[in-house]
Design a protein around this motif. Structure first.
Motif, PDB file in Angstrom:
ATOM      1  N   GLU A 219       0.817  -1.211   0.000  1.00 52.89           N
ATOM      2  CA  GLU A 219       0.000   0.000   0.000  1.00 52.89           C
ATOM      3  C   GLU A 219       0.855   1.267   0.000  1.00 52.89           C
ATOM      4  OE1 GLU A 219      -2.301  -0.554   3.510  1.00 52.89           O
ATOM      5  OE2 GLU A 219      -3.776  -1.876   2.537  1.00 52.89           O
ATOM      6  N   ARG A 220       2.175   1.109   0.150  1.00 62.19           N
ATOM      7  CA  ARG A 220       3.067   2.267   0.260  1.00 62.19           C
ATOM      8  C   ARG A 220       4.256   2.160  -0.693  1.00 62.19           C
ATOM      9  NH1 ARG A 220       0.580   1.021   4.724  1.00 62.19           N
ATOM     10  NH2 ARG A 220      -0.197   2.686   6.103  1.00 62.19           N
ATOM     11  N   LEU A 221       4.069   1.535  -1.829  1.00 69.52           N
ATOM     12  CA  LEU A 221       5.176   1.381  -2.770  1.00 69.52           C
ATOM     13  C   LEU A 221       5.692   2.728  -3.279  1.00 69.52           C
ATOM     14  CD1 LEU A 221       4.097  -1.719  -4.911  1.00 69.52           C
ATOM     15  CD2 LEU A 221       5.783  -1.626  -3.070  1.00 69.52           C
ATOM     16  N   HIS A 222       4.844   3.755  -3.227  1.00 68.00           N
ATOM     17  CA  HIS A 222       5.261   5.075  -3.692  1.00 68.00           C
ATOM     18  C   HIS A 222       6.202   5.764  -2.701  1.00 68.00           C
ATOM     19  CE1 HIS A 222       1.802   5.601  -1.055  1.00 68.00           C
ATOM     20  NE2 HIS A 222       2.220   6.847  -0.839  1.00 68.00           N
ATOM     21  N   GLU A 223       6.301   5.235  -1.498  1.00 67.33           N
ATOM     22  CA  GLU A 223       7.156   5.835  -0.485  1.00 67.33           C
ATOM     23  C   GLU A 223       8.562   5.227  -0.530  1.00 67.33           C
ATOM     24  OE1 GLU A 223       5.336   5.431   3.332  1.00 67.33           O
ATOM     25  OE2 GLU A 223       3.415   6.308   2.690  1.00 67.33           O
ATOM     26  N   PRO A 224       9.579   5.962  -0.085  1.00 65.31           N
ATOM     27  CA  PRO A 224      10.958   5.447  -0.082  1.00 65.31           C
ATOM     28  C   PRO A 224      11.191   4.494   1.084  1.00 65.31           C
ATOM     29  CG  PRO A 224      10.929   7.665   0.800  1.00 65.31           C
ATOM     30  CD  PRO A 224       9.518   7.378   0.341  1.00 65.31           C
ATOM     31  N   ASP A 229      12.328   0.538   7.908  1.00 62.95           N
ATOM     32  CA  ASP A 229      10.889   0.815   7.963  1.00 62.95           C
ATOM     33  C   ASP A 229      10.102  -0.480   8.095  1.00 62.95           C
ATOM     34  OD1 ASP A 229      11.281   3.572   7.632  1.00 62.95           O
ATOM     35  OD2 ASP A 229      11.283   3.371   5.442  1.00 62.95           O
ATOM     36  N   LEU A 230      10.445  -1.482   7.293  1.00 59.63           N
ATOM     37  CA  LEU A 230       9.745  -2.764   7.339  1.00 59.63           C
ATOM     38  C   LEU A 230       9.962  -3.459   8.679  1.00 59.63           C
ATOM     39  CD1 LEU A 230      10.603  -4.110   3.762  1.00 59.63           C
ATOM     40  CD2 LEU A 230       8.485  -3.012   4.494  1.00 59.63           C
ATOM     41  N   ALA A 231      11.174  -3.419   9.170  1.00 64.65           N
ATOM     42  CA  ALA A 231      11.481  -4.069  10.440  1.00 64.65           C
ATOM     43  C   ALA A 231      10.722  -3.405  11.588  1.00 64.65           C
ATOM     44  CB  ALA A 231      12.986  -4.012  10.699  1.00 64.65           C
ATOM     45  N   ARG A 232      10.653  -2.079  11.535  1.00 69.14           N
ATOM     46  CA  ARG A 232       9.916  -1.363  12.582  1.00 69.14           C
ATOM     47  C   ARG A 232       8.439  -1.754  12.551  1.00 69.14           C
ATOM     48  NH1 ARG A 232      10.978   3.454  10.984  1.00 69.14           N
ATOM     49  NH2 ARG A 232      12.946   3.614  12.147  1.00 69.14           N
ATOM     50  N   ARG A 233       7.871  -1.878  11.345  1.00 68.25           N
ATOM     51  CA  ARG A 233       6.470  -2.265  11.230  1.00 68.25           C
ATOM     52  C   ARG A 233       6.254  -3.675  11.776  1.00 68.25           C
ATOM     53  NH1 ARG A 233       1.231  -0.385  10.660  1.00 68.25           N
ATOM     54  NH2 ARG A 233      -0.040  -2.161   9.979  1.00 68.25           N
ATOM     55  N   ALA A 234       7.222  -4.559  11.566  1.00 62.46           N
ATOM     56  CA  ALA A 234       7.101  -5.953  12.007  1.00 62.46           C
ATOM     57  C   ALA A 234       7.529  -6.149  13.449  1.00 62.46           C
ATOM     58  CB  ALA A 234       7.945  -6.843  11.101  1.00 62.46           C
ATOM     59  N   GLN A 255      14.985  -6.873  -2.375  1.00 62.57           N
ATOM     60  CA  GLN A 255      14.677  -7.554  -3.632  1.00 62.57           C
ATOM     61  C   GLN A 255      13.176  -7.693  -3.812  1.00 62.57           C
ATOM     62  OE1 GLN A 255      16.945 -11.117  -2.901  1.00 62.57           O
ATOM     63  NE2 GLN A 255      18.652 -10.461  -4.197  1.00 62.57           N
ATOM     64  N   TRP A 256      12.483  -8.032  -2.736  1.00 61.73           N
ATOM     65  CA  TRP A 256      11.024  -8.179  -2.800  1.00 61.73           C
ATOM     66  C   TRP A 256      10.373  -6.841  -3.140  1.00 61.73           C
ATOM     67  CZ3 TRP A 256       6.937  -6.015  -0.118  1.00 61.73           C
ATOM     68  CH2 TRP A 256       5.689  -6.616  -0.312  1.00 61.73           C
ATOM     69  N   LEU A 257      10.828  -5.770  -2.503  1.00 62.12           N
ATOM     70  CA  LEU A 257      10.271  -4.452  -2.791  1.00 62.12           C
ATOM     71  C   LEU A 257      10.478  -4.068  -4.252  1.00 62.12           C
ATOM     72  CD1 LEU A 257      11.208  -2.208   0.285  1.00 62.12           C
ATOM     73  CD2 LEU A 257       8.901  -2.620  -0.618  1.00 62.12           C
ATOM     74  N   LEU A 258      11.665  -4.319  -4.773  1.00 62.80           N
ATOM     75  CA  LEU A 258      11.945  -3.989  -6.163  1.00 62.80           C
ATOM     76  C   LEU A 258      11.034  -4.766  -7.101  1.00 62.80           C
ATOM     77  CD1 LEU A 258      13.610  -2.625  -8.379  1.00 62.80           C
ATOM     78  CD2 LEU A 258      15.288  -4.484  -8.150  1.00 62.80           C
ATOM     79  N   THR A 259      10.839  -6.051  -6.821  1.00 64.42           N
ATOM     80  CA  THR A 259       9.974  -6.881  -7.665  1.00 64.42           C
ATOM     81  C   THR A 259       8.548  -6.357  -7.654  1.00 64.42           C
ATOM     82  OG1 THR A 259      11.335  -8.846  -7.290  1.00 64.42           O
ATOM     83  CG2 THR A 259       9.070  -9.211  -8.011  1.00 64.42           C
ATOM     84  N   GLN A 260       8.030  -6.001  -6.479  1.00 64.63           N
ATOM     85  CA  GLN A 260       6.654  -5.494  -6.391  1.00 64.63           C
ATOM     86  C   GLN A 260       6.513  -4.163  -7.122  1.00 64.63           C
ATOM     87  OE1 GLN A 260       4.571  -7.742  -5.266  1.00 64.63           O
ATOM     88  NE2 GLN A 260       6.445  -8.916  -4.807  1.00 64.63           N
ATOM     89  N   ARG A 261       7.527  -3.313  -7.036  1.00 61.84           N
ATOM     90  CA  ARG A 261       7.472  -2.031  -7.728  1.00 61.84           C
ATOM     91  C   ARG A 261       7.478  -2.214  -9.241  1.00 61.84           C
ATOM     92  NH1 ARG A 261      11.262   0.620  -3.116  1.00 61.84           N
ATOM     93  NH2 ARG A 261       9.617   1.871  -2.128  1.00 61.84           N
ATOM     94  N   ILE A 279       4.852   7.294 -13.539  1.00 64.80           N
ATOM     95  CA  ILE A 279       4.794   5.923 -13.031  1.00 64.80           C
ATOM     96  C   ILE A 279       5.975   5.648 -12.107  1.00 64.80           C
ATOM     97  CG2 ILE A 279       4.981   3.482 -13.708  1.00 64.80           C
ATOM     98  CD1 ILE A 279       3.339   4.192 -16.197  1.00 64.80           C
ATOM     99  N   ALA A 280       7.148   6.139 -12.475  1.00 74.32           N
ATOM    100  CA  ALA A 280       8.321   5.966 -11.613  1.00 74.32           C
ATOM    101  C   ALA A 280       8.065   6.554 -10.230  1.00 74.32           C
ATOM    102  CB  ALA A 280       9.537   6.615 -12.257  1.00 74.32           C
ATOM    103  N   ASP A 281       7.414   7.700 -10.183  1.00 68.72           N
ATOM    104  CA  ASP A 281       7.100   8.331  -8.905  1.00 68.72           C
ATOM    105  C   ASP A 281       6.072   7.507  -8.134  1.00 68.72           C
ATOM    106  OD1 ASP A 281       7.281  10.739  -7.101  1.00 68.72           O
ATOM    107  OD2 ASP A 281       5.145  10.812  -7.571  1.00 68.72           O
ATOM    108  N   ARG A 282       5.055   6.980  -8.829  1.00 72.25           N
ATOM    109  CA  ARG A 282       3.986   6.233  -8.169  1.00 72.25           C
ATOM    110  C   ARG A 282       4.462   4.898  -7.600  1.00 72.25           C
ATOM    111  NH1 ARG A 282      -1.654   5.850 -11.212  1.00 72.25           N
ATOM    112  NH2 ARG A 282      -1.972   4.583  -9.343  1.00 72.25           N
ATOM    113  N   VAL A 283       5.502   4.327  -8.187  1.00 67.06           N
ATOM    114  CA  VAL A 283       5.973   3.023  -7.704  1.00 67.06           C
ATOM    115  C   VAL A 283       7.241   3.152  -6.850  1.00 67.06           C
ATOM    116  CG1 VAL A 283       4.974   1.855  -9.689  1.00 67.06           C
ATOM    117  CG2 VAL A 283       7.390   2.509  -9.755  1.00 67.06           C
ATOM    118  N   GLY A 284       7.613   4.382  -6.504  1.00 72.33           N
ATOM    119  CA  GLY A 284       8.727   4.567  -5.596  1.00 72.33           C
ATOM    120  C   GLY A 284      10.097   4.438  -6.220  1.00 72.33           C
ATOM    121  N   MET A 285      10.175   4.554  -7.558  1.00 72.31           N
ATOM    122  CA  MET A 285      11.470   4.469  -8.236  1.00 72.31           C
ATOM    123  C   MET A 285      12.180   5.825  -8.318  1.00 72.31           C
ATOM    124  SD  MET A 285      12.359   1.423  -9.309  1.00 72.31           S
ATOM    125  CE  MET A 285      11.728  -0.183  -9.787  1.00 72.31           C
TER     126      MET A 285
END
Length: 324
Positions: A219-224, A229-234, A255-261, A279-285
């Motif tokens: 839900e937050r792929l557009h964010e850096p 960040d992921l570890a804190r959430r988990a 790697q997982w984040l890159l694949t999803q983006r 699109i690059a901005d929307r997918v966090g690239m």
């Protein structure tokens, strides 16, 4: 790959056959004007799952006419696959068909010689036997499915659904495959490299599941997003999170984040008129340059070429012939 044939022989299990029928054998005129021409091929009297009979006028010889051939599991891996099935699959592939196996259907492909010198997978319980019988095959028991171009193999049961959706994605694009997955109420994309199962689950002190983190990140792929960040959430340390990710997804968090983006970018390229920069901005690239570099490395073509290819396919599908 307009025509798909499902190979059925006596004793084959029902679930894997049903998955292929649901995905390839159901017309979807609201998604694509021309779906697959689906055929079930079986010898007379073939029984499925111990309860049902395959009532079809098409025998195994008809597999050779299909663009794609699906080979479900064997009824018993301790017995050789039926000779007529092996010969039909070999002939279909020689004629240019894409051949895909589900679960222990890999034993049939191996008997036909289609896996020689290739990577292949099957259900983890039978991978050792496949490797022992066919040492010329590079058997990988860790993954969900493997795409070797004209030959594809998958692990057990649910992984067969993943493989079928992967082929739909290859043929019709990410947006269509995701729409089919939503109707089946299954995950829209599990990469082939994802682990078949977690051999040694990593305990979580908080009980917070990785599923929550994955959904949150999607839900937050557009964010850096970062590993921190992921570890804190988990509620884990970055190192512990990395172990969880490797066990569950078969890749590192980044790697997982890159694949999803990249997959989100595919869908946006197919379904919107947004620029590559947008699109690059929307997918966090960040920038179009970054997206182009990663996209080309992952899919072998730049985003603009990918978009033109699938836009052309959409126009062809929606073209209405004019009566003469």
């Amino acid at each position: 790959m307009a025509s798909v044939a499902l190979a059925v022989t006596d004793g084959m299990p029902l679930l894997e056959l049903a998955a292929a029928c649901a995905i390839f054998g159901t017309d979807r005129p609201d998604l694509v004007d021309s779906w697959y021409d689906f055929t079930v091929c079986a010898p007379a009297g073939a029984q499925v799952g111990g309860w049902l009979h395959a009532d079809t006028p098409h025998g195994l010889d008809d597999l050779v006419a299909a663009d794609t051939v699906i080979v479900p599991p064997c009824d018993d891996v301790d017995r050789p696959p039926p000779a007529d099935l092996v010969e039909a699959v070999r002939a279909a592939h020689a004629g240019g068909a894409r051949v895909a196996s589900i679960c222990t259907g890999a034993f049939t492909l191996a008997a036909a010689g289609l896996l020689d010198g290739r990577r292949a997978t099957t259900h983890w319980m039978h991978a050792g036997l496949l490797a022992e019988r066919h040492p010329e095959i590079e058997v990988d028991a860790r993954v969900l499915y493997i795409d070797e171009g004209s030959v594809l193999t998958s692990a057990g049961r649910a992984a067969g659904i993943d493989l079928c959706l992967h082929m739909v994605r290859t043929d019709h694009g990410t947006a269509i495959a995701n729409a089919v997955a939503r109707r089946l109420v299954v995950a829209p994309h599990r990469s082939g490299g994802q682990a078949q199962f977690v051999a040694a689950p990593v305990p979580s002190a908080t009980g917070n599941s990785l599923t929550d983190v994955l959904v949150w990140a999607l839900e937050r792929l557009h964010e850096p997003l970062t590993v921190t960040d992921l570890a804190r959430r988990a509620h884990m340390s970055p190192r512990n999170l990395g172990r969880h990710f490797l066990a569950v997804t078969g890749s590192t968090p980044l790697q997982w984040l890159l694949t999803q983006r990249l997959h989100r970018a595919q869908e946006l390229l197919e379904s919107t008129d947004e620029s590559v920069d947008q699109i690059a901005d929307r997918v966090g690239m960040g920038t179009a340059t970054t997206l182009r570099r990663h996209f080309n490395r992952a899919f072998g073509v730049p985003p603009d070429t990918y978009r033109r290819t699938f836009r052309v396919e959409r126009r062809r599908e929606r073209a209405v012939p004019v009566a003469g």
